[in-house]
Design a protein around this motif. Structure first.
Motif, PDB file in Angstrom:
ATOM      1  N   ARG B  39       0.560   5.723   2.453  1.00  0.00           N
ATOM      2  CA  ARG B  39      -0.605   6.311   1.753  1.00  0.00           C
ATOM      3  C   ARG B  39      -0.118   7.059   0.460  1.00  0.00           C
ATOM      4  N   LYS B  42       3.202   5.086  -4.825  1.00  0.00           N
ATOM      5  CA  LYS B  42       2.798   4.878  -5.997  1.00  0.00           C
ATOM      6  C   LYS B  42       2.205   3.637  -6.193  1.00  0.00           C
ATOM      7  N   PRO B  43       0.785   3.587  -6.801  1.00  0.00           N
ATOM      8  CA  PRO B  43       0.396   2.311  -6.843  1.00  0.00           C
ATOM      9  C   PRO B  43       0.953   1.674  -8.265  1.00  0.00           C
ATOM     10  N   ALA B  44       0.757   0.604  -8.712  1.00  0.00           N
ATOM     11  CA  ALA B  44       0.921  -0.228  -9.933  1.00  0.00           C
ATOM     12  C   ALA B  44       2.405  -1.003  -9.807  1.00  0.00           C
ATOM     13  N   LEU B 192       3.211  16.296  19.486  1.00  0.00           N
ATOM     14  CA  LEU B 192       3.313  15.888  18.232  1.00  0.00           C
ATOM     15  C   LEU B 192       4.396  16.963  17.430  1.00  0.00           C
TER      16      LEU B 192
END
Lengths: 760, 290
Positions: B39, B42-44, B192
């Protein structure tokens, strides 16, 4: 008091079945055909000038429909409930990491997010200010040109210095409180659509649809009537959706593309960009006589509102109003500052400034009792406000005052009665138990000087049911179920014959906010007036049907009856059919204006209040002396909500409030260093889980009926989370002998305090 | 960012795929950490990243005891380890540790193999596995190899696993019937909760009441899993009394500072690590104060 059939009964929430089945569609569940997905570009710096924004590369990306900047905001580029100082899209300067710089609309969420990376923004970083006390200095960098002090409140009565000299005991301390997160389950999200005549509809969780409508209209430079806002249902709010969140972005996307749009932000974005509770530093000096009478209270409160005002101004006023607790104090010197910094924006949050000061004053009171060798409950009874008393701001307690009733019920509670027995039995030798008690009052409504009103509508439907409309949104608190109960008792019908419309400017009149512990009192009173008007209209038709004079009609349960000839009756259902045949409708409205305190404090709005809810809470804690961990073993919560419309709803509020106040006292803090948020999600922001909750929470409802309220009701949504925090820290003192002046009282802080105590 | 997703049904299929795509594959062993990392990724990126979900390989999920060796398949979930009769019988502190992981949802998705290879210093299963001197079997198309758990780690989140390898199983010698053990964890809340400190203690007590063997492995205070030899030596050959136990516990605190240095949290963590170790030793010996 009027006999009721529904009010005062435990009624299952009207939305319960859909919620447990997963059938209820929250805002983030909605989708519209052909919609685009939006994403917001947030700032890269906590404080910087924007030199250039280049969207060319982002616009060229396949699948990007639009990239918008400040130049694309047609109206006022600003929003804010009190003053519109927060840019919709920043053009020249950013003031915190959550500031919005650009807005992308794309064919998919992934493409929208990818496009954000391609927007080139040139910044010139500026020195930042993260400490509110430093922000008050002349030498501090300016967050806003107008100066860093957004609001200053000063109230003086009597002579505190003389009282400090005379007093038998004086305690003086500095307290600090954390930046609590609302942590609603549903992050900010919504969808919007636009028609060919440029009418915009926005579905987005919120707390006042009509104010959202105005803020959107102002930013778009449009007539508010062309904008419909739907706020219900929101997946939790707690004040964090009172301000504009995504409404304007959704509107801009549909306006510029002509296509429906959706935005759902991630938890991490919500944490950085969204509202928080104001951290406050509170200096307090309190004096008492030998018998425990509080003689004087001096407070200086500095509140960090972050980069923008939102409701920071009213919050500091509210804090000052509540800074002497629910007690009589004749000599006061109270001063508050609401200060801008480059931190996350703080705004409305359940309690609205009372939580912070109540922690301080309730600790002071325990310290005084300790010095005087007085009982912790006794000192509260000694000073508790009663009806007719003059409260700290010099205003008379004219409405119902239930504090003594809550204290007496708390005293008679099982936990208080057997406290010594429970304290004597810790679960391990290295654990110590203690008990703490604290009280609070909580102003209901918006307070003196602010327009506070509400409207309700009732329509007799062709099938004999009644549609009622109130715009105060359902944000999880259960107000819609209470409205149905109130309406059924005023209309005199079954709750099964009520259809509830909520939080929608298209179908409800303006009833104001779902905030300030006000919606039940406002909506209920408006329903009462609407029901009276409805009965007039029903009587006229019934008289026609029964061939009797109009003034001969009495409204009974589900029917109208002739007073002179009681065998002549006609059911609501028959009346509905009769009206339908004639092509007419029966609709009524009720418009209610809040009563206000007679006291006017020149120069201030929002204080004082006329109505307050009252509460006493008790906590039994167990402190692990080896680790500093504190466990709340049991709690008792004794609220005075006026009439409890739906007692199990009040219990739900009370239990949720106890746990929220427990998180505030022990673990929760949004940590921001140099403008950067470090606790970015729920793995590091420590909310209590179901396993951390007290094993037992007893709610004892102490009703002190309010004559001006619907069936005697006031409000209770906020008070329930307030005094439990100092009850817990007072219990820590009782257990291990250390005063926690900084919350959250984390394991480290308690452990360190224990070590320091050993050394001294 | 574009992801490819593949869910092999056999070990062979998995390792074949990995040998082809070893530069751009990421193993999914429950996804409780991978999902979070994706999530924020970093894209690309130029190449698509292959997510290789090995949780559906039936032959990787088991707990068994044969010839005194306990073998746990890498894809056994925390829930299944915590519920295993074998584990409850021979190493109950490992069941306690797996039961302290996250929440019911996370324990039902997350696996012991994922916990090991992720190599978080705060991983809950690692202190008991370290105390048990567990070993790992890694497999790739080139063959399989066995390594000691303590040699597997290079640092926080760093291991010696090769990109084309998968962890097949973790195994250890079942402790003597006369042994006793305990696991304690300090988190910021009851569920948690990421461990702020934890400790696993495995002791063997002889007929005379003396500790004949001691194994102490703390968690979340060292960069990677390891045993505290000085603490173990302080106990070995001794009849446990207040002084001996205190001495052993002090060694854990001292080792923590020797390895990790003094940090802002040390003032709290050192005494608390000692207190936790002390309680864990007493708990193993049957004196449970909680």
């Amino acid at each position: 008091m009027t006999k009721t059939k529904w009010v005062g009964m435990d009624v299952t929430r009207i939305d319960a079945k859909d919620k447990v089945r997963g059938a209820l569609k929250y805002m983030s569940d909605l989708s519209l055909p052909n919609m685009i997905h939006g994403a917001v570009l947030r700032s890269k710096h906590p404080h910087a000038l924007i030199k250039k924004i280049d969207t060319k590369r982002a616009k060229e990306l396949d699948g990007v429909v639009t990239v918008l900047t400040h130049e694309d905001v047609p109206g006022l580029n600003g929003f804010g409930i009190a003053i519109p100082d927060q840019p919709v899209l920043c053009g020249d300067k950013v003031r915190y990491m959550g500031d919005a710089v650009a807005l992308v609309g794309a064919e998919s969420k992934e493409t929208a997010e990818r496009a954000l990376e391609l927007i080139e923004v040139e910044y010139e970083p500026l020195p930042l200010v993260s400490d509110p006390e430093q922000a008050m200095l002349e030498s501090s960098p300016l967050v806003h040109e107008t100066g860093n002090i957004h609001n200053h409140v000063k109230i003086e009565r009597g002579d505190v210095e003389a009282a400090f000299k005379e007093a038998h005991v004086v305690v003086e301390n500095t307290y600090s409180t954390p930046r609590q997160m609302h942590a609603f389950l549903e992050p900010e999200s919504g969808v919007a659509t636009i028609d060919e005549d440029k009418n915009i509809t926005i579905w987005c969780g919120g707390q006042h649809p009509y104010r959202d409508q105005l803020q959107v209209a102002r930013a778009l430079g449009m007539n508010p009537r062309k904008i419909r806002i739907v706020n219900t249902p929101a997946g939790g709010a707690f004040g964090g959706k009172d301000e504009i969140t995504l409404q304007i972005y959704l509107a801009l996307l549909v306006l510029h593309t002509g296509r429906p749009a959706k935005i759902v932000i991630s938890r991490e974005e919500s944490v950085v960009a969204g509202m928080k509770r104001h951290p406050m530093k509170i200096y307090m000096k309190t004096a008492a006589s030998a018998d425990g009478t509080i003689l004087a209270n001096q407070a200086r409160v500095v509140s960090d509102t972050g980069a923008y005002a939102s409701l920071g101004g009213p919050v500091i006023g509210f804090a000052i109003e509540h800074s002497c607790g629910a007690y009589r104090v004749e000599n006061v010197d109270l001063e508050g500052f609401c200060v801008y910094t480059n931190n996350c924006v703080a705004g409305a949050f359940r309690g609205f400034g009372a939580n912070q000061v109540t922690f301080a004053v309730e600790t002071q009171l325990d310290m005084i009792a300790e010095k005087l060798g007085m009982g912790k409950l006794d000192i509260r009874k000694k000073n508790a406000l009663r009806k007719g008393d003059i409260a700290a701001l010099g205003h008379k307690m004219e409405a119902s005052v239930g504090l003594m009733r809550t204290l007496e019920a708390a005293e008679n509670s099982r936990l208080w009665q057997i406290r010594e027995e429970l304290k004597a039995k810790p679960s391990a030798p290295h654990k110590k138990r203690g008990i703490g008690i604290a009280c609070a009052f909580q102003g209901c409504g918006l307070g003196k000087g602010l327009p506070d009103y509400g409207a309700a509508t009732i329509e007799l439907l062709p099938n004999g049911q009644f549609a009622i409309g109130i715009s105060c949104p359902e944000i999880g608190q259960g107000n819609t179920t209470a409205f149905v109960q109130i309406a059924a008792d005023y209309i005199k019908c079954s709750i099964d014959d009520i259809v509830m419309l909520s939080g929608d400017t298209g179908h409800t009149l303006d009833s104001g906010t779902s905030t300030a512990s006000r919606s039940i009192y406002t909506g209920g009173n408006a329903l009462k007036l609407a029901a009276e008007n409805l009965h007039d209209a029903i009587s006229t038709v019934a008289a026609e049907i029964l061939s009797v004079p109009g003034n001969d009609i009495d409204i009974r349960y589900e029917s109208a009856v002739s007073k002179s000839c009681p065998e002549k009756t006609v059911s609501f259902k028959t009346i509905a059919e009769f009206v339908k045949k004639k092509g007419k409708t029966i609709k009524s409205e009720g418009h209610f204006l809040w009563p206000v305190s007679e006291t006017e404090l020149e120069g201030y709005v929002g204080i004082p209040h006329l109505l307050y809810s009252y509460i006493t809470q008790i906590a039994l804690v167990e402190v692990n002396t080896l680790t500093g961990e504190t466990e709340v073993v049991e709690a008792v919560s004794v609220p005075d909500p006026g009439k409890a419309i739906n007692p199990q709803g009040v219990e739900g509020q009370s239990e949720g409030g106890v746990v929220m106040g427990m998180g505030y006292a022990l673990t929760e803090d949004t940590i921001i260093e140099e403008g950067i948020t470090l606790t970015r999600n729920f793995s590091t922001y420590i909310l209590p889980t179901s396993l951390d909750m007290p094993h037992k929470i007893d709610t004892i409802i102490a009703e002190e009926l309010e004559p001006s309220g619907p069936f005697g009701a006031k409000g209770i949504g906020e008070a329930v989370c307030v005094p439990i925090s100092p009850a817990i820290t007072n219990a820590i003192y009782d257990a291990v002998g250390v005063w926690m002046k900084q919350i959250p009282a984390t394991a480290e802080r308690v452990y360190t305090a224990l070590k320091n105590k050993e050394v001294s | 960012m574009t992801f490819g997703f593949i869910r092999p049904g056999t070990i062979r299929e998995a390792i074949e795929f990995l040998s082809e795509h070893k530069d751009n594959s990421r193993i999914v062993a429950g996804a409780t950490d991978v999902m979070v990392q994706m999530r924020s990724a970093k894209p690309a990126e130029e190449k698509p990243l292959w997510l290789v979900d090995i949780t559906s390989i039936p032959k990787l999920s088991y707990v068994n005891l044969e010839n005194g060796i306990v073998r746990i398949g890498a894809m056994t979930t925390h829930r299944d380890v915590a519920r295993s009769a074998v584990i409850h019988d021979v190493a109950p502190f490992l069941a306690d540790a797996c039961l302290s992981v996250g929440s019911p949802q996370i324990r039902t998705r997350g696996t012991i193999g994922g916990n090991i290879v992720n190599a978080s210093p705060a991983a809950d299963s690692l202190p008991p596995l370290t105390a048990l001197s567990a070993r790992l079997r890694l497999i790739s198309r080139k063959g399989s190899r066995d390594v000691a758990l303590e040699e597997f780690f290079k640092g926080p989140y760093k291991t010696i696993i090769e990109p084309d390898e998968i962890l097949e199983e973790v195994y250890f010698q079942a402790p003597e019937q006369s042994s006793c053990c305990a696991f304690l964890k300090l988190g910021r809340r009851e569920s948690l909760a990421i461990a702020r400190l934890s400790v696993a203690v495995l002791l063997d007590v002889d007929e005379s009441g003396k500790i004949s063997k001691a194994s102490i492995a703390p968690g979340a205070c060292l960069p990677m899993p390891g045993r505290i030899t000085p603490a173990e030596e302080a106990l070995t050959g001794k009849t446990p009394d207040e002084e001996t136990v205190n001495l052993a516990a002090q060694e854990v605190g001292a080792e923590m500072i020797r390895v990790s240095g003094v940090r802002w949290s040390t003032e709290y963590k050192k005494p608390v690590a000692c207190a936790l170790t002390k309680r864990a030793i007493w708990k193993a010996l049957g004196v449970d104060e909680d």
